[in-house]
Design a protein around this motif. Sequence first.
Motif, mmCIF file in Angstrom:
data_model
loop_
_atom_site.group_PDB
_atom_site.id
_atom_site.type_symbol
_atom_site.label_atom_id
_atom_site.label_comp_id
_atom_site.label_asym_id
_atom_site.label_seq_id
_atom_site.Cartn_x
_atom_site.Cartn_y
_atom_site.Cartn_z
ATOM 1 N N ASP A 218 0.832 -1.204 0.000
ATOM 2 C CA ASP A 218 0.000 0.000 0.000
ATOM 3 C C ASP A 218 0.867 1.256 0.000
ATOM 4 O OD1 ASP A 218 -2.717 -1.233 0.325
ATOM 5 O OD2 ASP A 218 -1.839 -1.945 2.178
ATOM 6 N N LEU A 219 1.914 1.253 0.816
ATOM 7 C CA LEU A 219 2.803 2.416 0.895
ATOM 8 C C LEU A 219 3.515 2.644 -0.433
ATOM 9 C CD1 LEU A 219 4.227 4.684 2.394
ATOM 10 C CD2 LEU A 219 5.837 2.992 3.312
ATOM 11 N N LEU A 220 3.993 1.585 -1.065
ATOM 12 C CA LEU A 220 4.661 1.737 -2.354
ATOM 13 C C LEU A 220 3.697 2.317 -3.391
ATOM 14 C CD1 LEU A 220 6.719 -1.574 -2.423
ATOM 15 C CD2 LEU A 220 7.638 0.746 -2.304
ATOM 16 N N GLN A 221 2.467 1.827 -3.379
ATOM 17 C CA GLN A 221 1.477 2.365 -4.314
ATOM 18 C C GLN A 221 1.185 3.836 -4.018
ATOM 19 O OE1 GLN A 221 -1.805 -0.352 -3.898
ATOM 20 N NE2 GLN A 221 -0.918 -1.881 -5.272
ATOM 21 N N ALA A 222 1.192 4.201 -2.735
ATOM 22 C CA ALA A 222 0.983 5.603 -2.364
ATOM 23 C C ALA A 222 2.114 6.475 -2.880
ATOM 24 C CB ALA A 222 0.867 5.727 -0.844
ATOM 25 N N LEU A 223 3.358 5.983 -2.759
ATOM 26 C CA LEU A 223 4.510 6.758 -3.225
ATOM 27 C C LEU A 223 4.527 6.885 -4.750
ATOM 28 C CD1 LEU A 223 7.337 5.411 -0.877
ATOM 29 C CD2 LEU A 223 5.999 7.507 -0.667
ATOM 30 N N GLY A 224 3.814 6.003 -5.430
ATOM 31 C CA GLY A 224 3.746 6.078 -6.878
ATOM 32 C C GLY A 224 2.649 6.983 -7.396
ATOM 33 N N VAL A 255 6.934 3.291 -8.807
ATOM 34 C CA VAL A 255 8.082 3.857 -8.082
ATOM 35 C C VAL A 255 9.355 3.287 -8.701
ATOM 36 C CG1 VAL A 255 9.245 4.052 -5.857
ATOM 37 C CG2 VAL A 255 6.743 4.033 -5.967
ATOM 38 N N ALA A 256 10.273 4.151 -9.089
ATOM 39 C CA ALA A 256 11.526 3.686 -9.680
ATOM 40 C C ALA A 256 12.244 2.776 -8.682
ATOM 41 C CB ALA A 256 12.414 4.868 -10.035
ATOM 42 N N PRO A 257 12.674 1.578 -9.100
ATOM 43 C CA PRO A 257 13.330 0.647 -8.176
ATOM 44 C C PRO A 257 14.501 1.256 -7.417
ATOM 45 C CG PRO A 257 12.826 -0.459 -10.237
ATOM 46 C CD PRO A 257 12.510 0.995 -10.450
ATOM 47 N N GLY A 326 -9.837 1.815 6.608
ATOM 48 C CA GLY A 326 -11.148 1.740 5.971
ATOM 49 C C GLY A 326 -11.500 0.332 5.539
ATOM 50 N N VAL A 327 -12.747 0.114 5.261
ATOM 51 C CA VAL A 327 -13.212 -1.211 4.855
ATOM 52 C C VAL A 327 -13.301 -1.335 3.344
ATOM 53 C CG1 VAL A 327 -14.475 -1.670 6.981
ATOM 54 C CG2 VAL A 327 -15.610 -0.436 5.136
ATOM 55 N N GLY A 328 -13.322 -0.245 2.638
ATOM 56 C CA GLY A 328 -13.353 -0.272 1.179
ATOM 57 C C GLY A 328 -12.034 0.183 0.616
ATOM 58 N N GLY A 329 -12.075 0.910 -0.482
ATOM 59 C CA GLY A 329 -10.858 1.432 -1.081
ATOM 60 C C GLY A 329 -10.471 2.775 -0.476
ATOM 61 N N GLY A 330 -9.456 3.375 -1.055
ATOM 62 C CA GLY A 330 -9.046 4.702 -0.638
ATOM 63 C C GLY A 330 -7.882 4.765 0.328
ATOM 64 N N TYR A 331 -7.441 3.600 0.866
ATOM 65 C CA TYR A 331 -6.341 3.640 1.835
ATOM 66 C C TYR A 331 -5.062 4.169 1.192
ATOM 67 C CZ TYR A 331 -2.977 2.016 5.378
ATOM 68 O OH TYR A 331 -1.985 1.946 6.334
ATOM 69 N N LEU A 335 -2.923 7.378 2.440
ATOM 70 C CA LEU A 335 -1.491 7.297 2.779
ATOM 71 C C LEU A 335 -0.697 8.318 1.976
ATOM 72 C CD1 LEU A 335 -0.493 3.492 3.003
ATOM 73 C CD2 LEU A 335 -0.152 5.232 4.770
ATOM 74 N N ALA A 336 -1.002 8.423 0.701
ATOM 75 C CA ALA A 336 -0.302 9.382 -0.158
ATOM 76 C C ALA A 336 -0.478 10.806 0.357
ATOM 77 C CB ALA A 336 -0.817 9.260 -1.596
ATOM 78 N N ALA A 337 -1.703 11.148 0.772
ATOM 79 C CA ALA A 337 -1.971 12.498 1.287
ATOM 80 C C ALA A 337 -1.216 12.746 2.594
ATOM 81 C CB ALA A 337 -3.471 12.681 1.497
#
Length: 379
Positions: A218-224, A255-257, A326-331, A335-337
Amino acid sequence: MPTTLRVIVDQLVAPVPGAVGRYAEALTRALIETAPAECEVEGIVSSSLPSDYDRVLATLPGLSGLYKSSLARRELAAAWQFGVTTSPGGGMIHAPSLFAPLRRHDRTVGGEQVIVTVHDLLAWTHPESLTTTSVAWQKAMLKRARRHADAIVVPTHALAERLARIADFGDRIRVIGTAPRSGLRVPLGASAVAEELGLPSAYLVAEGTLEPRKGLVDLLQALGRSGVPDIPLVVIGPESYGDQHLATVAEEAGVAPGRVRAMEPATPGELAVVLAGAAAFVAPSRDEGDGTALIEAFALGTPVIHSDTPAYVEVAAEAGLSVPVGVGGGYVERLAAAVTAVLEQPDLAERLSIAGGDRANAFSWRDSAERVWQLHADL
């Protein structure tokens, strides 16, 4: 004749001591330091090499002695699982895990008592993260603890509530918190250590693996996500989890490796340098039983961003920036915010740093040890 508290310190000689080993070491040191008058602390270990015994005694100066089982660790774990061996003598026994000689006893006769510690409930909540053997062993030992343990120590009220839903322990569950690991201090010459470790000038730090519940994906996706500052991420943990590799998962997240690096500091001092130098510590886990990682970041003044898993919320007590899973999406977006806010708002980062430092003062191994001594006295 002194009263002896016998602590199972076998995890210190395990092939990989891990978090339980660090817990056992820190708590036992504090138990030795806080021993009441006419009380002493003895260690219990499985049959091991003489060098292992020497290492335990050197690590825990002040132990009154070591009880050395005739069984090696694996055999002793199996014996205690099935209750086919007697305990290593009577008296007070404290286990920093479920690895304990749990059998029928009468604590009103000779002061016999056994207290065990539960750090997580992965065998019930996320069995896929453990081996089938480990799941079976943990479930069997908790069953024995329900029948024979005089008390069960857990690190958070959040974990206590979950444990109570799994098995009826009545009023035997006690919450005794953790604290930063022994030696977690920034050493002299920290800049040289940072250079040796190859740390970038600015970075985020997270701890864990690519196991789904840890939230690192999730964190990696947020950073992307678009608009999130282009900052490196240092991960305290292994590069791989199963067939997943950190660089591959990062690239898939946009995210660039080269921005992501896994490392496992060799000493508490090196870990302190990594944590203290970070722009923020991010704890995105979707499910945790304790918050020791947060406490360590707080102790070093690092701003903390964490998920709203109950154990983190309890430990942080609003000293970190909480992000609802949360129970749905948006996490991922939340995190990104949060990461963007901390990186782009120096005042917010400073407030979190100060609040975290203040919160860290609420946790100490001395306090934990004194509460353990009191618990045994109350029994």
